[in-house]
Structure formats: C-alpha cells, structure tokens
Design an enzyme around this catalytic site. Sequence first.
Site, PDB file in Angstrom:
ATOM      1  N   ASP A   1       0.819  -1.218   0.000  1.00 26.08           N
ATOM      2  CA  ASP A   1       0.000   0.000   0.000  1.00 26.08           C
ATOM      3  C   ASP A   1       0.856   1.272   0.000  1.00 26.08           C
ATOM      4  OD1 ASP A   1       1.007   0.027   2.577  1.00 26.08           O
ATOM      5  OD2 ASP A   1      -0.940   0.017   3.591  1.00 26.08           O
TER       6      ASP A   1
ATOM      7  N   GLU B   1       1.446   4.333   7.280  1.00 27.79           N
ATOM      8  CA  GLU B   1       0.402   3.882   6.365  1.00 27.79           C
ATOM      9  C   GLU B   1      -0.159   5.077   5.586  1.00 27.79           C
ATOM     10  OE1 GLU B   1       0.101   0.889   5.737  1.00 27.79           O
ATOM     11  OE2 GLU B   1      -0.304  -0.428   7.441  1.00 27.79           O
TER      12      GLU B   1
END
Length: 243
Positions: free
Chosen positions: A136, A143
Amino acid sequence: MFNIVIVDDYGLVSSEAFKIMRNTLQSSEHPVLGLATGSSPVGLYKKMIADHNGNGTSYKKVTTFNLDEYIGIERNHEQSYYTFMHENLFDQIDIREENIHIPHGDREDMQAECIRYENELKKHEIDLQVLGIGTDGHIGFNEPGTPFDSETHIADLEEQTRRDNARFFEDDINQVPRKAITMGLASIMRAKKIIVIATGENKANAVYGMVKGAKDPSCPASILQDHDDVTVILDHAAASRLG
Ligand code: F6R
C-alpha cells in the site's frame, strides 16, 4: 531524486544493496545505519554476515536504529522485530548490544516511548537508511494518510498490511498486531542516504506510486521524491509499471 537500479533476481538486488552498504561501512569511522525488517532486506543481511565472516568486516563501531516494532507482543516474542533482527543479523555479527536501537512495543506508556525513541534518533545522523515498501506504499509503518511531517508515533496497521504480514503468523490475520510504533516520515527523511529494496509483482503499484505518482500522503513512499539521495533497487517484476 531517485537512482533506479533494475536487476534480474533477488540475489542481484541484494548484491546491489550490499555494495552501497559496504561503501557506507567503509566511509565512516562510526557508521549509523537505519534498518528494516520484513523479507526485502534479508538477502542484504545475509551478505553482511558473509562479509563479516569472510572478510572480517567489524560492526563494533556501528550504531543501528530500526524503523519499527509491533505493539502488543513482548520483545522476545518469536515475531517481534527485536527477535527478527537478532536472528537475521545482530546475533551473527560483532555489533555491541548497547549500539542497537529498536523501539519498544511493550512499554506501558507508549507515548513516552515514541518521544524517547525520536530524541535518541535526533542525537544521531543516519548515514544509510534501508527501506522496504508495503504493497500500500507504506515505509516503516507509515500507512497511507500519515502526514509527511510525522516523527516517531503509534500507527494503526491497515488491513492490507496485516494480511500481507499474516504469513509470519501462521497465516492467521487475527494473530497479527493491530498497532505498531514507527519512525515517522520526517524521521526517515533526515537520513543522509536511503536505499529502497523491492521485488515481485505485488510491489509494482507501490513502486510506481513512490517514483512517478503524485507526491501525496496517500502514497507515503512518495515523500522520497523530495530526498536527494535515494537508490531504488528492483527486480523486473517490481519495476514493471515504471515503463
Ligand atoms: C519493516 C517495515 C515495512 C516493510 C514493508 C515491506 O521494518 O518497516 O515497511 O519494509 O512492509 O515488507 P516486506 O519486505 O516483507 O515485503
């Protein structure tokens, strides 16, 4: 600025990474390394161990800082990053335990641990930061959505990241921790030199986002577009979207 190196297989990727590591080790009296866990750097660590055994390269004057650690498992848990680093590198070279820095994920006061770790980091300048990249686009456990000015903090792991890492936890996502402590994106950007290691088709989108995508927290690795010394070492599959 990216220097992109594309080679045929993981062995060659690890050799390219090791060349840069060796230069760093040779060009400083007291080298400071930023290290990652996960599958990507394991080949590099094997080459460092072989070089230590074969050529006597010493790590007695080397200091290391790891990127991250799971929260909610003990330091000596078999899947902690503390255990990973000792098994895959530290126990097989002559580094001094007191020169190893890995954030603690099992402290009662994790906010205090974030501050302690960031302060320790700021006392040093990382000569070479080793990074992998998540599918990702994460680096460390930053993140998507993590602000570019973040320092060491507590991160909620994405479902995708927990799924990717379930392979280390008997393929059971429920055993994968939901939180981690990680160096922030700003902490990583302070390193003098950075290498990113990525192989396999499942990294192709993330690699594209890092190198050619919009510079935006939706792809945390895209912050590296602003660093002036990043070498990205890829196999053909990971490079397949770069064109
Ligand atoms: C590990 C880390 C992560 C990994 C990334 C890729 O300390 O910070 O960002 O580098 O999840 O993991 P692998 O190499 O297992 O594909």
